[in-house]
Motif scaffolding. Structure first.
Motif, PDB file in Angstrom:
ATOM      1  N   TRP A 193     -15.884  58.748   9.648  1.00 51.66           N
ATOM      2  CA  TRP A 193     -15.847  57.989  10.674  1.00 51.66           C
ATOM      3  C   TRP A 193     -16.882  57.680  11.573  1.00 51.66           C
ATOM      4  O   TRP A 193     -17.164  56.867  11.859  1.00 51.66           O
ATOM      5  CB  TRP A 193     -14.677  58.386  11.721  1.00 51.66           C
ATOM      6  N   SER A 194     -17.684  58.899  11.833  1.00 56.01           N
ATOM      7  CA  SER A 194     -18.873  58.835  12.515  1.00 56.01           C
ATOM      8  C   SER A 194     -19.867  60.213  12.449  1.00 56.01           C
ATOM      9  O   SER A 194     -19.205  61.170  11.962  1.00 56.01           O
ATOM     10  CB  SER A 194     -18.569  58.551  14.129  1.00 56.01           C
ATOM     11  N   PRO A 195     -21.105  60.115  12.825  1.00 55.36           N
ATOM     12  CA  PRO A 195     -21.707  61.459  12.727  1.00 55.36           C
ATOM     13  C   PRO A 195     -21.044  62.586  13.453  1.00 55.36           C
ATOM     14  O   PRO A 195     -20.539  62.533  14.618  1.00 55.36           O
ATOM     15  CB  PRO A 195     -23.069  61.115  13.459  1.00 55.36           C
ATOM     16  N   THR A 196     -20.985  63.628  12.961  1.00 54.29           N
ATOM     17  CA  THR A 196     -20.460  64.957  13.707  1.00 54.29           C
ATOM     18  C   THR A 196     -21.279  66.100  13.178  1.00 54.29           C
ATOM     19  O   THR A 196     -22.209  66.027  12.369  1.00 54.29           O
ATOM     20  CB  THR A 196     -19.010  64.952  13.210  1.00 54.29           C
ATOM     21  N   THR A 197     -21.026  67.370  13.938  1.00 57.50           N
ATOM     22  CA  THR A 197     -21.715  68.598  13.463  1.00 57.50           C
ATOM     23  C   THR A 197     -21.613  68.881  12.054  1.00 57.50           C
ATOM     24  O   THR A 197     -20.457  68.924  11.589  1.00 57.50           O
ATOM     25  CB  THR A 197     -21.613  69.634  14.496  1.00 57.50           C
ATOM     26  N   PHE A 198     -22.587  69.693  11.468  1.00 55.42           N
ATOM     27  CA  PHE A 198     -22.301  70.251  10.122  1.00 55.42           C
ATOM     28  C   PHE A 198     -21.241  71.252  10.027  1.00 55.42           C
ATOM     29  O   PHE A 198     -20.776  71.563   9.008  1.00 55.42           O
ATOM     30  CB  PHE A 198     -23.579  70.632   9.591  1.00 55.42           C
ATOM     31  N   SER A 199     -21.128  72.168  11.198  1.00 56.51           N
ATOM     32  CA  SER A 199     -20.149  73.043  11.343  1.00 56.51           C
ATOM     33  C   SER A 199     -18.762  72.442  11.179  1.00 56.51           C
ATOM     34  O   SER A 199     -17.864  73.080  10.173  1.00 56.51           O
ATOM     35  CB  SER A 199     -20.278  73.644  12.829  1.00 56.51           C
ATOM     36  N   ARG A 200     -18.288  71.380  11.756  1.00 57.59           N
ATOM     37  CA  ARG A 200     -17.026  70.572  11.396  1.00 57.59           C
ATOM     38  C   ARG A 200     -16.926  70.321  10.066  1.00 57.59           C
ATOM     39  O   ARG A 200     -15.921  70.400   9.608  1.00 57.59           O
ATOM     40  CB  ARG A 200     -17.055  69.508  12.618  1.00 57.59           C
ATOM     41  N   VAL A 201     -18.015  69.534   9.432  1.00 57.65           N
ATOM     42  CA  VAL A 201     -17.970  69.091   8.232  1.00 57.65           C
ATOM     43  C   VAL A 201     -17.747  70.148   7.074  1.00 57.65           C
ATOM     44  O   VAL A 201     -16.881  70.255   6.318  1.00 57.65           O
ATOM     45  CB  VAL A 201     -19.218  68.524   7.648  1.00 57.65           C
ATOM     46  N   VAL A 202     -18.271  71.259   7.474  1.00 55.95           N
ATOM     47  CA  VAL A 202     -18.092  72.506   6.580  1.00 55.95           C
ATOM     48  C   VAL A 202     -16.764  73.062   6.607  1.00 55.95           C
ATOM     49  O   VAL A 202     -16.056  73.313   5.567  1.00 55.95           O
ATOM     50  CB  VAL A 202     -19.053  73.648   6.857  1.00 55.95           C
ATOM     51  N   LEU A 203     -16.376  73.171   7.691  1.00 59.14           N
ATOM     52  CA  LEU A 203     -14.874  73.645   7.937  1.00 59.14           C
ATOM     53  C   LEU A 203     -13.632  72.739   7.306  1.00 59.14           C
ATOM     54  O   LEU A 203     -12.771  73.156   6.749  1.00 59.14           O
ATOM     55  CB  LEU A 203     -14.496  74.008   9.329  1.00 59.14           C
ATOM     56  N   ASP A 204     -14.029  71.435   7.727  1.00 60.39           N
ATOM     57  CA  ASP A 204     -13.062  70.361   7.018  1.00 60.39           C
ATOM     58  C   ASP A 204     -13.050  70.462   5.589  1.00 60.39           C
ATOM     59  O   ASP A 204     -12.192  70.744   4.838  1.00 60.39           O
ATOM     60  CB  ASP A 204     -13.564  69.061   7.562  1.00 60.39           C
ATOM     61  N   ALA A 205     -14.279  70.530   4.758  1.00 62.01           N
ATOM     62  CA  ALA A 205     -14.489  70.658   3.591  1.00 62.01           C
ATOM     63  C   ALA A 205     -13.838  71.787   2.849  1.00 62.01           C
ATOM     64  O   ALA A 205     -13.032  71.696   1.751  1.00 62.01           O
ATOM     65  CB  ALA A 205     -16.038  70.425   3.167  1.00 62.01           C
TER      66      ALA A 205
END
Length: 382
Positions: free
Chosen positions: A149-161
């Motif tokens: 939906w929008s740029p976010t921190t890679f920390s959040r991306v990794v945990l979500d993934a």
């Protein structure tokens, strides 16, 4: 092919009785929360909280003396429910987690930033294994990357993934802030190690289609928002599944007076159509925007003669009603809409709008009934 035609009132009462929205409450206490979600497959989760989050709104309309804390307890203490994707982000019985293995496998390859995630996966899992539950702020990957939906921190991306891939589970949630932990600490080995539960892609799709019929109660053959989230489902496959379920005597067609197309429902629930003359307790409920009953807006329009659009994403100038408007159910009819918003200063709900489908219903007596229900609603949802 259905022969007998049912009246719209019969169809309405079928749906409402099935959803526990007609007459006396069918679901009670914390166990009632679990029972409803178990029976209907899932409730949608949405983080927006204007007068309660969507899942809370769904449940307060069905569970007597509902308390919001029951959901968190079932999710994060009792571990009988789980946060997972079904029809979008949802809350479902934890035992159903095994049926979404295909989605977890797909998330391991078909994912944004897949190479970057792969490069740090084991480091992150080791960190959690050592430190315990983490939020995105506990990881040091602060650079911003593109996300859904929008740029976010890679920390959040990794945990979500890692969550989508099944390595992690939501350990707890405070407002919308999620804390993750290893799935192996919460899910039994027989669930984690279970092989793909479906013999074929067709069987997976069939399970999902039947699940959605259960979640709504009545659906037709047309494309529907009720089928959102079933990866790979095409029109031809959906029609073939309906035919197969009919041959297997699992679902039954039904005609409703004034509507040309057939609807389909679970055959085991046929007796719910025999309610047309039953006198029921008058009951007023405010329904959630993403209530299971409303998943197919065409069905609602055809059977209840009520068109509902969630205008949260509609520009202000184009809204007919309001930002977060709830349908009002009274007896077996959807009689209007109400917009309530939490006032952070007074810790009460402000009434922003009240609209009746039939203007002749807009009387002092009717408004008094609606406001009495709004007071009870406020006590539960604040």
């Amino acid at each position: 092919m259905a022969e007998k035609k049912n009246s719209k009132q019969q169809a309405r009462r079928f749906l409402l009785k099935r959803h526990g929205l007609l007459g006396e409450y069918r679901y009670h206490g914390k166990e009632g929360v679990y029972d409803f979600i178990r029976s209907f497959g899932c409730v949608q989760y949405d983080p927006i909280d204007v007068c309660g989050k969507n899942h809370e709104l769904v449940l307060q309309a069905r569970v007597s003396n509902f308390e919001k804390e029951w959901v968190s307890q079932l999710l994060y203490e009792d571990r009988r429910l789980i946060d997972w994707f079904d029809k979008n982000m949802s809350i479902l019985p934890i035992e159903d987690w095994v049926f979404f293995a295909e989605a977890r496998e797909r998330a391991k390859t078909n994912f944004r930033n897949a190479e970057e995630i792969d490069a740090v996966r084991e480091d992150v899992l080791d960190f959690i294994r050592d430190k315990g539950p983490v939020t995105s702020s506990d990881l040091a990957y602060t650079e911003k990357v593109d996300w859904w939906w929008s740029p976010t921190t890679f920390s959040r991306v990794v945990l979500d993934a890692l969550y989508y891939q099944g390595h992690l589970i939501v350990e707890s949630k405070k407002n919308t802030r999620k804390s993750y932990d290893l799935s192996s600490r919460y899910l039994p080995d027989e669930m984690l190690n279970l092989a793909e539960p479906f013999d074929s892609e067709h069987e997976r799709l069939k399970w999902n289609v039947l699940r959605r019929i259960k979640s709504v109660g009545l659906l037709h053959l047309n494309a529907s928002y009720a089928f959102i989230g079933i990866h790979g489902l095409k029109t031809a496959e959906r029609n073939a599944i309906y035919e197969e379920l009919l041959r297997e005597d699992v679902i039954e067609p039904v005609l409703v007076e004034g509507i040309e197309k057939e609807f389909y429902y679970l055959k085991e629930e046929a007796d719910l159509f025999e309610m047309d003359d039953e006198v029921v307790k008058e009951r007023i409920e405010f329904l959630a925007p993403l209530d299971n009953l409303l998943w197919d807006r065409d069905v609602v329009k055809e059977i209840f003669d009520f068109y509902y659009k969630w205008e949260i994403y509609t520009p202000l100038k184009d809204r007919q009603y309001g930002y977060y408007v709830l349908p009002i159910l009274m007896g077996d009819a959807l009689i209007g809409r109400i917009e309530l918003k939490r006032n952070r200063k007074t810790n009460q709900f402000d009434l922003l709008g009240l609209w009746f489908e039939d203007e002749t219903m807009d009387t002092e007596e009717m408004r008094a009934k609606i406001m009495a229900r709004a007071e009870k609603f406020e006590q539960v949802m604040l």
